[in-house]
Design a protein around this motif. Structure first.
Motif, PDB file in Angstrom:
ATOM      1  N   VAL A 102      41.554  39.024  31.985  1.00 26.29           N
ATOM      2  CA  VAL A 102      40.152  39.702  31.687  1.00 26.29           C
ATOM      3  C   VAL A 102      39.784  39.476  30.523  1.00 26.29           C
ATOM      4  CG1 VAL A 102      38.889  41.876  31.882  1.00 26.29           C
ATOM      5  CG2 VAL A 102      40.839  41.452  33.481  1.00 26.29           C
ATOM      6  N   VAL A 103      38.585  38.931  30.137  1.00 30.52           N
ATOM      7  CA  VAL A 103      38.089  38.661  28.846  1.00 30.52           C
ATOM      8  C   VAL A 103      37.189  39.996  28.509  1.00 30.52           C
ATOM      9  CG1 VAL A 103      36.507  37.303  27.522  1.00 30.52           C
ATOM     10  CG2 VAL A 103      37.835  36.327  29.373  1.00 30.52           C
ATOM     11  N   GLU A 104      37.254  40.370  27.358  1.00 29.20           N
ATOM     12  CA  GLU A 104      36.474  41.584  26.750  1.00 29.20           C
ATOM     13  C   GLU A 104      34.836  41.249  27.131  1.00 29.20           C
ATOM     14  OE1 GLU A 104      36.907  44.825  25.568  1.00 29.20           O
ATOM     15  OE2 GLU A 104      38.948  44.335  26.182  1.00 29.20           O
ATOM     16  N   PRO A 105      34.144  42.064  27.602  1.00 30.11           N
ATOM     17  CA  PRO A 105      32.715  41.825  27.722  1.00 30.11           C
ATOM     18  C   PRO A 105      32.038  41.640  26.527  1.00 30.11           C
ATOM     19  CG  PRO A 105      33.185  44.211  28.006  1.00 30.11           C
ATOM     20  CD  PRO A 105      34.251  43.391  27.826  1.00 30.11           C
ATOM     21  N   GLY A 106      31.088  40.613  26.681  1.00 29.83           N
ATOM     22  CA  GLY A 106      30.292  40.318  25.595  1.00 29.83           C
ATOM     23  C   GLY A 106      28.860  41.324  25.598  1.00 29.83           C
ATOM     24  N   PRO A 107      28.087  41.089  24.526  1.00 27.98           N
ATOM     25  CA  PRO A 107      27.099  41.931  24.413  1.00 27.98           C
ATOM     26  C   PRO A 107      26.046  41.909  25.798  1.00 27.98           C
ATOM     27  CG  PRO A 107      27.068  40.474  22.506  1.00 27.98           C
ATOM     28  CD  PRO A 107      28.149  40.117  23.289  1.00 27.98           C
ATOM     29  N   GLY A 108      25.701  43.141  26.520  1.00 32.97           N
ATOM     30  CA  GLY A 108      25.039  42.789  27.762  1.00 32.97           C
ATOM     31  C   GLY A 108      25.650  42.603  29.091  1.00 32.97           C
ATOM     32  N   ASP A 109      27.282  42.183  28.961  1.00 35.17           N
ATOM     33  CA  ASP A 109      27.922  41.812  30.160  1.00 35.17           C
ATOM     34  C   ASP A 109      28.132  42.970  31.039  1.00 35.17           C
ATOM     35  OD1 ASP A 109      27.592  39.182  29.438  1.00 35.17           O
ATOM     36  OD2 ASP A 109      29.729  38.950  28.618  1.00 35.17           O
ATOM     37  N   ASP A 110      28.221  44.162  30.496  1.00 37.46           N
ATOM     38  CA  ASP A 110      28.735  45.416  31.140  1.00 37.46           C
ATOM     39  C   ASP A 110      27.710  46.288  31.586  1.00 37.46           C
ATOM     40  OD1 ASP A 110      28.542  46.202  28.587  1.00 37.46           O
ATOM     41  OD2 ASP A 110      30.596  47.064  28.744  1.00 37.46           O
ATOM     42  N   THR A 111      26.584  46.086  31.569  1.00 38.71           N
ATOM     43  CA  THR A 111      25.335  46.667  31.893  1.00 38.71           C
ATOM     44  C   THR A 111      24.437  45.691  32.298  1.00 38.71           C
ATOM     45  OG1 THR A 111      25.798  48.104  29.923  1.00 38.71           O
ATOM     46  CG2 THR A 111      23.658  48.384  30.875  1.00 38.71           C
ATOM     47  N   GLY A 112      23.709  46.386  33.489  1.00 41.39           N
ATOM     48  CA  GLY A 112      22.924  45.353  34.132  1.00 41.39           C
ATOM     49  C   GLY A 112      22.039  46.065  35.146  1.00 41.39           C
TER      50      GLY A 112
END
Length: 154
Positions: free
Chosen positions: A110-120
């Motif tokens: 699992v790669v840490e989420p980048g900006p805007g990867d974990d909200t949508g």
């Protein structure tokens, strides 16, 4: 005669089980990381909700939204799915056919989420289907209310 009755009973039972899976809320599995599933097609657009927190890094993360458990999957019949779910919020008049939707892909870690990867944006359709797309436009996945049994851990 007993064998024929048993076979008929088994056939009817299997048909009911398979039919239940396509309607939303059924059990499907085991699902391998590269499986493509035909669970039917989304119905009419219901709603689109912004700012939904979710991070489908491995492709087996369940999204809980308003008490529902949404399971990510890759449709085998993607050409029959809406192409631009976000546009449905402003113009729910019909579907463009899918061709550019990128399904979730399982990775080894699992790669840490980048900006805007974990909200949508979550777009919900009739028939137990939804589509989630990250604000970053780097991640998106189709979701089902069918309970999927994933055979991988990430």
């Amino acid at each position: 005669m007993r064998t024929m009755r048993a076979w008929a009973t088994l056939s009817v039972t299997a048909a009911l089980v398979v039919g239940g899976c396509a309607s939303g809320g059924g059990n499907v599995g085991p699902v391998e990381w590269d499986s493509e599933l035909d669970l039917g097609v989304p119905g009419e657009w219901i709603e689109t909700v912004a700012d939904v927190e979710y991070y489908p890094a491995c492709g087996n993360e369940v999204l809980t939204f308003e008490g529902d458990q949404w399971h990510p999957f890759t449709p085998s019949n993607l050409d029959d799915f809406p192409r631009e779910p976000r546009a449905m919020a402003t113009a729910p008049l019909g579907f463009a056919r899918a061709s550019a939707v990128v399904p979730s892909v399982a990775v080894g870690a699992v790669v840490e989420p980048g900006p805007g990867d974990d909200t949508g944006t979550l777009t919900i359709y009739e028939g137990g289907f939804a589509h989630w797309s990250a604000d970053s436009d780097d991640l998106e996945t189709w979701l089902t209310l069918d309970r999927l049994e994933y055979w991988w851990v990430c």
